[in-house]
Write a protein that holds these residues in place. Structure first.
Motif, PDB file in Angstrom:
ATOM      1  N   ASN A 119      10.159  -7.910   6.034  1.00  0.00           N
ATOM      2  CA  ASN A 119      11.174  -8.901   5.678  1.00  0.00           C
ATOM      3  C   ASN A 119      12.464  -8.229   5.199  1.00  0.00           C
ATOM      4  N   ARG A 120      12.650  -6.956   5.577  1.00  0.00           N
ATOM      5  CA  ARG A 120      13.820  -6.147   5.231  1.00  0.00           C
ATOM      6  C   ARG A 120      13.964  -5.920   3.731  1.00  0.00           C
ATOM      7  N   ARG A 121      12.846  -5.967   3.033  1.00  0.00           N
ATOM      8  CA  ARG A 121      12.844  -5.658   1.609  1.00  0.00           C
ATOM      9  C   ARG A 121      12.471  -4.191   1.454  1.00  0.00           C
ATOM     10  N   TYR A 122      13.323  -3.444   0.771  1.00  0.00           N
ATOM     11  CA  TYR A 122      13.068  -2.029   0.549  1.00  0.00           C
ATOM     12  C   TYR A 122      12.339  -1.853  -0.774  1.00  0.00           C
ATOM     13  N   VAL A 123      11.226  -1.137  -0.755  1.00  0.00           N
ATOM     14  CA  VAL A 123      10.412  -0.912  -1.938  1.00  0.00           C
ATOM     15  C   VAL A 123      10.421   0.583  -2.247  1.00  0.00           C
ATOM     16  N   GLU A 124      10.887   0.948  -3.426  1.00  0.00           N
ATOM     17  CA  GLU A 124      10.945   2.354  -3.852  1.00  0.00           C
ATOM     18  C   GLU A 124       9.550   2.884  -4.173  1.00  0.00           C
ATOM     19  N   CYS A 125       9.423   4.197  -4.185  1.00  0.00           N
ATOM     20  CA  CYS A 125       8.175   4.849  -4.587  1.00  0.00           C
ATOM     21  C   CYS A 125       7.884   4.499  -6.049  1.00  0.00           C
ATOM     22  N   GLY A 126       6.654   4.060  -6.327  1.00  0.00           N
ATOM     23  CA  GLY A 126       6.262   3.694  -7.679  1.00  0.00           C
ATOM     24  C   GLY A 126       6.388   2.219  -7.987  1.00  0.00           C
ATOM     25  N   GLU A 127       7.076   1.442  -7.142  1.00  0.00           N
ATOM     26  CA  GLU A 127       7.220   0.001  -7.376  1.00  0.00           C
ATOM     27  C   GLU A 127       5.929  -0.727  -7.023  1.00  0.00           C
ATOM     28  N   VAL A 152      -2.634  -8.723  -1.823  1.00  0.00           N
ATOM     29  CA  VAL A 152      -3.075  -7.586  -2.619  1.00  0.00           C
ATOM     30  C   VAL A 152      -1.863  -7.009  -3.330  1.00  0.00           C
ATOM     31  N   ARG A 153      -2.021  -6.698  -4.620  1.00  0.00           N
ATOM     32  CA  ARG A 153      -0.951  -6.075  -5.396  1.00  0.00           C
ATOM     33  C   ARG A 153      -1.127  -4.565  -5.287  1.00  0.00           C
ATOM     34  N   VAL A 154      -0.087  -3.877  -4.774  1.00  0.00           N
ATOM     35  CA  VAL A 154      -0.170  -2.433  -4.559  1.00  0.00           C
ATOM     36  C   VAL A 154       1.021  -1.727  -5.187  1.00  0.00           C
ATOM     37  N   ARG A 155       0.827  -0.433  -5.464  1.00  0.00           N
ATOM     38  CA  ARG A 155       1.918   0.446  -5.919  1.00  0.00           C
ATOM     39  C   ARG A 155       2.178   1.423  -4.784  1.00  0.00           C
ATOM     40  N   VAL A 156       3.438   1.527  -4.365  1.00  0.00           N
ATOM     41  CA  VAL A 156       3.816   2.412  -3.255  1.00  0.00           C
ATOM     42  C   VAL A 156       3.782   3.861  -3.731  1.00  0.00           C
ATOM     43  N   LEU A 157       3.095   4.734  -2.971  1.00  0.00           N
ATOM     44  CA  LEU A 157       2.985   6.144  -3.305  1.00  0.00           C
ATOM     45  C   LEU A 157       3.791   7.033  -2.364  1.00  0.00           C
ATOM     46  N   THR A 158       4.367   6.458  -1.316  1.00  0.00           N
ATOM     47  CA  THR A 158       5.102   7.233  -0.319  1.00  0.00           C
ATOM     48  C   THR A 158       6.468   7.636  -0.853  1.00  0.00           C
ATOM     49  N   PRO A 159       6.762   8.956  -0.882  1.00  0.00           N
ATOM     50  CA  PRO A 159       8.098   9.393  -1.313  1.00  0.00           C
ATOM     51  C   PRO A 159       9.155   8.830  -0.367  1.00  0.00           C
ATOM     52  N   GLY A 160      10.228   8.324  -0.913  1.00  0.00           N
ATOM     53  CA  GLY A 160      11.272   7.725  -0.089  1.00  0.00           C
ATOM     54  C   GLY A 160      11.138   6.231   0.061  1.00  0.00           C
ATOM     55  N   GLY A 161      10.003   5.666  -0.331  1.00  0.00           N
ATOM     56  CA  GLY A 161       9.829   4.220  -0.293  1.00  0.00           C
ATOM     57  C   GLY A 161       9.435   3.692   1.071  1.00  0.00           C
ATOM     58  N   VAL A 162       9.392   2.361   1.181  1.00  0.00           N
ATOM     59  CA  VAL A 162       8.950   1.675   2.393  1.00  0.00           C
ATOM     60  C   VAL A 162       9.885   0.506   2.666  1.00  0.00           C
ATOM     61  N   MET A 163      10.252   0.307   3.930  1.00  0.00           N
ATOM     62  CA  MET A 163      10.993  -0.880   4.344  1.00  0.00           C
ATOM     63  C   MET A 163       9.978  -1.880   4.884  1.00  0.00           C
ATOM     64  N   LEU A 164       9.755  -2.969   4.161  1.00  0.00           N
ATOM     65  CA  LEU A 164       8.797  -3.987   4.573  1.00  0.00           C
ATOM     66  C   LEU A 164       9.399  -4.842   5.689  1.00  0.00           C
TER      67      LEU A 164
END
Length: 67
Positions: free
Chosen positions: A45-53, A31-43
């Motif tokens: 696989n140690r990939r950091y995703v910023e808010c809005g990505e 599923v293709r999603v856009r992160v809405l959490t302020p501060g981002g998410v650490m997935l």
């Protein structure tokens, strides 16, 4: 296609964490999603995703927003 709000559920050593996302579209397995959490998410696989990505995640990682 409608845009829906769900969350990614990640199991960590500190327990289950929920991060708000917006579902944009889906492929057969992901599923293709856009992160809405302020501060981002650490997935996992140690990939950091910023808010809005926008990122692809497995379908089993999405759940409805908890109450």
């Amino acid at each position: 296609m409608s845009v829906t709000e769900k969350c990614i559920a990640l199991d960590t050593w500190a327990g289950r964490r929920y991060y708000a996302v917006e579902v944009l579209n889906e492929t057969p397995k992901k599923v293709r999603v856009r992160v809405l959490t302020p501060g981002g998410v650490m997935l996992p696989n140690r990939r950091y995703v910023e808010c809005g990505e926008v990122v692809l995640v497995p379908k089993h990682a999405l759940v409805d927003l908890p109450a």
